[in-house]
Design a protein around this motif. Structure first.
Motif, short mmCIF file in Angstrom:
data_model
loop_
_atom_site.label_atom_id
_atom_site.label_comp_id
_atom_site.label_asym_id
_atom_site.label_seq_id
_atom_site.Cartn_x
_atom_site.Cartn_y
_atom_site.Cartn_z
N MET A 197 -81.82 64.94 94.30
CA MET A 197 -83.02 65.77 94.21
C MET A 197 -83.02 66.60 92.93
O MET A 197 -84.05 66.72 92.25
CB MET A 197 -83.09 66.70 95.42
N SER A 198 -81.89 67.19 92.58
CA SER A 198 -81.84 67.97 91.35
C SER A 198 -82.04 67.08 90.13
O SER A 198 -82.68 67.49 89.14
CB SER A 198 -80.50 68.71 91.25
N SER A 199 -81.53 65.85 90.17
CA SER A 199 -81.75 64.93 89.05
C SER A 199 -83.23 64.58 88.91
O SER A 199 -83.76 64.53 87.80
CB SER A 199 -80.91 63.67 89.25
N LEU A 200 -83.90 64.34 90.04
CA LEU A 200 -85.33 64.06 89.99
C LEU A 200 -86.11 65.25 89.44
O LEU A 200 -87.05 65.08 88.66
CB LEU A 200 -85.84 63.68 91.37
N ALA A 209 -83.80 63.99 70.75
CA ALA A 209 -82.85 64.67 71.64
C ALA A 209 -83.43 64.84 73.03
O ALA A 209 -82.72 64.67 74.04
CB ALA A 209 -82.47 66.02 71.04
N LEU A 210 -84.71 65.18 73.13
CA LEU A 210 -85.35 65.33 74.44
C LEU A 210 -85.39 63.99 75.17
O LEU A 210 -85.19 63.92 76.38
CB LEU A 210 -86.77 65.87 74.26
N GLY A 211 -85.63 62.90 74.43
CA GLY A 211 -85.58 61.58 75.05
C GLY A 211 -84.19 61.23 75.53
O GLY A 211 -84.02 60.61 76.59
N ALA A 212 -83.16 61.64 74.80
CA ALA A 212 -81.79 61.41 75.25
C ALA A 212 -81.51 62.17 76.53
O ALA A 212 -80.77 61.69 77.41
CB ALA A 212 -80.81 61.83 74.16
N GLY A 213 -82.11 63.36 76.66
CA GLY A 213 -81.96 64.11 77.91
C GLY A 213 -82.56 63.37 79.09
O GLY A 213 -81.98 63.36 80.19
N LEU A 214 -83.70 62.73 78.89
CA LEU A 214 -84.31 61.93 79.96
C LEU A 214 -83.39 60.79 80.38
O LEU A 214 -83.20 60.52 81.57
CB LEU A 214 -85.66 61.39 79.51
N LEU A 215 -82.79 60.12 79.39
CA LEU A 215 -81.88 59.03 79.71
C LEU A 215 -80.64 59.54 80.44
O LEU A 215 -80.14 58.89 81.37
CB LEU A 215 -81.47 58.31 78.42
N GLY A 216 -80.15 60.70 80.02
CA GLY A 216 -78.97 61.25 80.68
C GLY A 216 -79.23 61.59 82.13
O GLY A 216 -78.41 61.29 83.01
N VAL A 217 -80.37 62.21 82.40
CA VAL A 217 -80.70 62.57 83.78
C VAL A 217 -80.90 61.31 84.62
O VAL A 217 -80.49 61.24 85.78
CB VAL A 217 -81.95 63.46 83.82
N THR A 218 -81.55 60.31 84.05
CA THR A 218 -81.76 59.06 84.78
C THR A 218 -80.43 58.41 85.14
O THR A 218 -80.23 57.93 86.27
CB THR A 218 -82.60 58.09 83.94
N ALA A 227 -78.82 57.76 88.93
CA ALA A 227 -78.43 56.43 89.39
C ALA A 227 -76.95 56.37 89.77
O ALA A 227 -76.57 55.72 90.73
CB ALA A 227 -78.73 55.39 88.30
N PHE A 228 -76.11 57.09 89.03
CA PHE A 228 -74.67 57.03 89.29
C PHE A 228 -74.28 57.84 90.51
O PHE A 228 -73.34 57.50 91.22
CB PHE A 228 -73.91 57.53 88.06
N GLY A 229 -75.00 58.96 90.74
CA GLY A 229 -74.72 59.76 91.93
C GLY A 229 -73.40 60.50 91.84
O GLY A 229 -72.94 60.89 90.77
N THR A 230 -72.75 60.67 92.99
CA THR A 230 -71.50 61.44 93.07
C THR A 230 -70.30 60.54 93.34
O THR A 230 -69.39 60.89 94.09
CB THR A 230 -71.62 62.50 94.18
N ARG A 231 -70.29 59.36 92.73
CA ARG A 231 -69.17 58.43 92.95
C ARG A 231 -67.85 59.01 92.47
O ARG A 231 -66.79 58.70 93.02
CB ARG A 231 -69.45 57.09 92.26
N LEU A 232 -67.88 59.82 91.42
CA LEU A 232 -66.67 60.46 90.91
C LEU A 232 -66.51 61.88 91.43
O LEU A 232 -65.67 62.62 90.93
CB LEU A 232 -66.67 60.47 89.38
N GLU A 279 -77.10 67.36 68.17
CA GLU A 279 -78.25 67.71 69.00
C GLU A 279 -78.53 66.64 70.06
O GLU A 279 -78.80 66.95 71.23
CB GLU A 279 -79.49 67.90 68.12
N ILE A 280 -78.47 65.38 69.66
CA ILE A 280 -78.80 64.30 70.60
C ILE A 280 -77.74 64.20 71.70
O ILE A 280 -78.07 64.10 72.89
CB ILE A 280 -78.95 62.98 69.84
N LEU A 281 -76.47 64.24 71.32
CA LEU A 281 -75.41 64.16 72.32
C LEU A 281 -75.45 65.38 73.25
O LEU A 281 -75.25 65.26 74.47
CB LEU A 281 -74.04 64.06 71.65
N TRP A 282 -75.68 66.54 72.68
CA TRP A 282 -75.75 67.76 73.48
C TRP A 282 -76.88 67.68 74.51
O TRP A 282 -76.68 67.96 75.70
CB TRP A 282 -75.94 68.95 72.55
N ASN A 283 -78.07 67.28 74.09
CA ASN A 283 -79.20 67.21 75.00
C ASN A 283 -79.07 66.08 76.01
O ASN A 283 -79.74 66.10 77.05
CB ASN A 283 -80.50 67.05 74.20
N ALA A 284 -78.24 65.08 75.71
CA ALA A 284 -78.01 64.01 76.67
C ALA A 284 -77.05 64.44 77.78
O ALA A 284 -77.21 64.05 78.95
CB ALA A 284 -77.48 62.77 75.97
#
Length: 442
Positions: free
Chosen positions: A131-134, A244-253, A257-262, A295-300
């Motif tokens: 939910m927080s990721s969405l 960088a903002l687009g990288a953040g979208l990819l990171g959240v996605t 998808a990965f969830g809490t497996r780790l 910037e890109i890595l940080w925002n991701a």
């Protein structure tokens, strides 16, 4: 006895409220920039107005944390959205500084109220991390669309405020799917006490305040780093920030998808350490490559770690009180971030500021990881804690061990208290029972 336990809230209303509450902090750079450009305010004064917005949001979180279970999410969410529309609408429609500042503070309180209700609802959901990721995905996409759209709609200080008010108004229909006030009863009485895990929750809130402060401190001077130290033009800076903002979208996605497996400890600890490296890299960049990479890595990575932190706060208290407190602490840290970043840059220079902020992030990574490990060992599940059922602890012998197994141990078993039943037999049933007993004696 009827079950008064509320059903888990639907997903999309919480995502809508989360977006309406978080979009104002996400748009803070353009809000402060337009206040500086179109009103008689210096950059420092415009930054103080933005700080007032975030302080209003933090105040709402601290105020409503213990009231959401009693008042219910629907009335508080509607109050928050109404204050956001009125406050930001007032700030957008006037150039009188007292009214602009008052509207910003009222609107910030409304945004914080919507965020608090969303955080409490996410904590009570079956999958808080998803939910927080969405929610982060939604607010990142909304803010990205506004960043691309607002420059083409004209100037003026009021346009960002009007956009935030519009997002709040669009979230209003979602409140119809939220619950009302909680009926009085044992569960309601218990919810008014202090949250569970008080030490872990306090450590989480304090660490998140410092964690958010470092993020906003860097964000507040990122434009200065790119322009003065890396030598980039305004157009190039805009491209870097958009990527960088687009990288953040990819990171959240990816996090969704990965969830809490780790689990939560590894993503929070390793992610915070990675952010510290990105902060140092960005602050010391002297060209396009270093600045863009940082910037890109940080925002991701930043929204990924934030989604796990929100899930961690939800795990500490399924009723959402620690999630609300942690969100308010995050808003407080975000409010202080720009001032701290400017002071550190003046005192130690931009690279020195990056080293201080990176060291601070490494310092809070350990306690955050420890809280995540502690929460993963919690004995009470969210479902049991939120149901509010009476529980008895008894000692029941364990089953006999199989071949090669260790010695048996007595394990505490939860026994649900059930009402006693008294059966009254009809005359016909009683006679049938007596005849059966007589046949058994023969």
């Amino acid at each position: 006895m009827s079950d008064t336990t509320p059903a888990p809230p639907a997903a999309w209303p919480l995502v809508a409220l989360f977006t309406a509450g978080y979009v104002a902090p996400y748009l803070l750079p353009t809000v402060v920039g337009r206040l500086d450009a179109h009103l008689p305010l210096s950059p420092a004064q415009a930054g103080l107005v933005g700080t007032a917005l975030l302080l209003g949001s933090a105040t709402a979180g601290f105020t409503l944390a213990s009231r959401i279970p009693r008042r219910g999410p629907r009335p508080l969410a509607r109050l928050g959205l109404l204050l956001a529309v009125l406050g930001y609408g007032t700030a957008a429609s006037t150039t009188l500084l007292p009214l602009v500042v008052a509207g910003v503070v009222v609107g910030g309180f409304g945004s914080g109220s919507a965020t608090a209700v969303a955080a409490a609802g996410i904590a009570g959901h079956r999958d808080p991390h998803r939910m927080s990721s969405l929610g982060l995905l939604s607010v990142s996409a909304t803010a990205g669309a506004l960043y691309l759209t607002l420059p083409h709609l004209g100037g003026g200080h009021g346009l960002p405020f009007a956009a935030i008010a519009l997002v709040a108004a669009l979230a209003w229909p979602a409140t119809g799917r939220l619950g009302g006030p909680t009926r009085s009863g044992p569960a309601a009485v218990r919810s008014s006490g202090r949250p569970p895990y008080p030490r872990a929750g306090a450590v989480l809130a304090g660490c998140l305040l410092l964690w958010s402060l470092t993020q906003e401190a860097l964000w507040g001077v990122s434009g200065r780093i790119g322009a003065e130290q890396a030598g980039l033009s305004e157009a190039t800076l805009g491209v870097v920030f958009a990527v960088a903002l687009g990288a953040g979208l990819l990171g959240v996605t990816g996090a969704s998808a990965f969830g809490t497996r780790l689990g939560r400890a590894v993503p929070i600890g390793a992610g915070t350490a990675a952010i510290a490296g990105c902060v140092v890299l960005t602050a010391s960049a002297d060209g396009l490559t270093g600045f863009a990479a940082g910037e890109i890595l940080w925002n991701a990575v930043y929204p990924v770690v934030l989604s796990y932190v929100i899930g961690l706060a939800a795990a500490l208290d399924p009723r959402g009180r620690w999630a609300v407190f942690a969100g308010a602490a995050s808003s407080l840290g975000t409010a202080c971030g720009p001032v701290v970043g400017s002071l550190l840059a003046e005192a130690f220079g931009l690279p020195g500021m990056g080293l201080v902020l990176g060291g601070l992030l490494l310092a809070v990574a350990g306690p955050l990881t420890a809280v995540a490990v502690h929460a993963g060992r919690g004995p009470v599940s969210a479902a049991v804690a939120s149901a509010g059922e009476p529980v008895l602890r008894g000692e029941v012998p364990a089953p006999a061990p199989g071949p090669g197994a260790g010695p048996a141990a007595e394990a505490p078993v939860r026994v649900r208290r059930t009402p006693r039943r008294i059966l009254l037999l009809t005359p016909t049933a009683a006679a049938r029972t007596r005849r059966t007993a007589a046949k058994d004696r023969l």
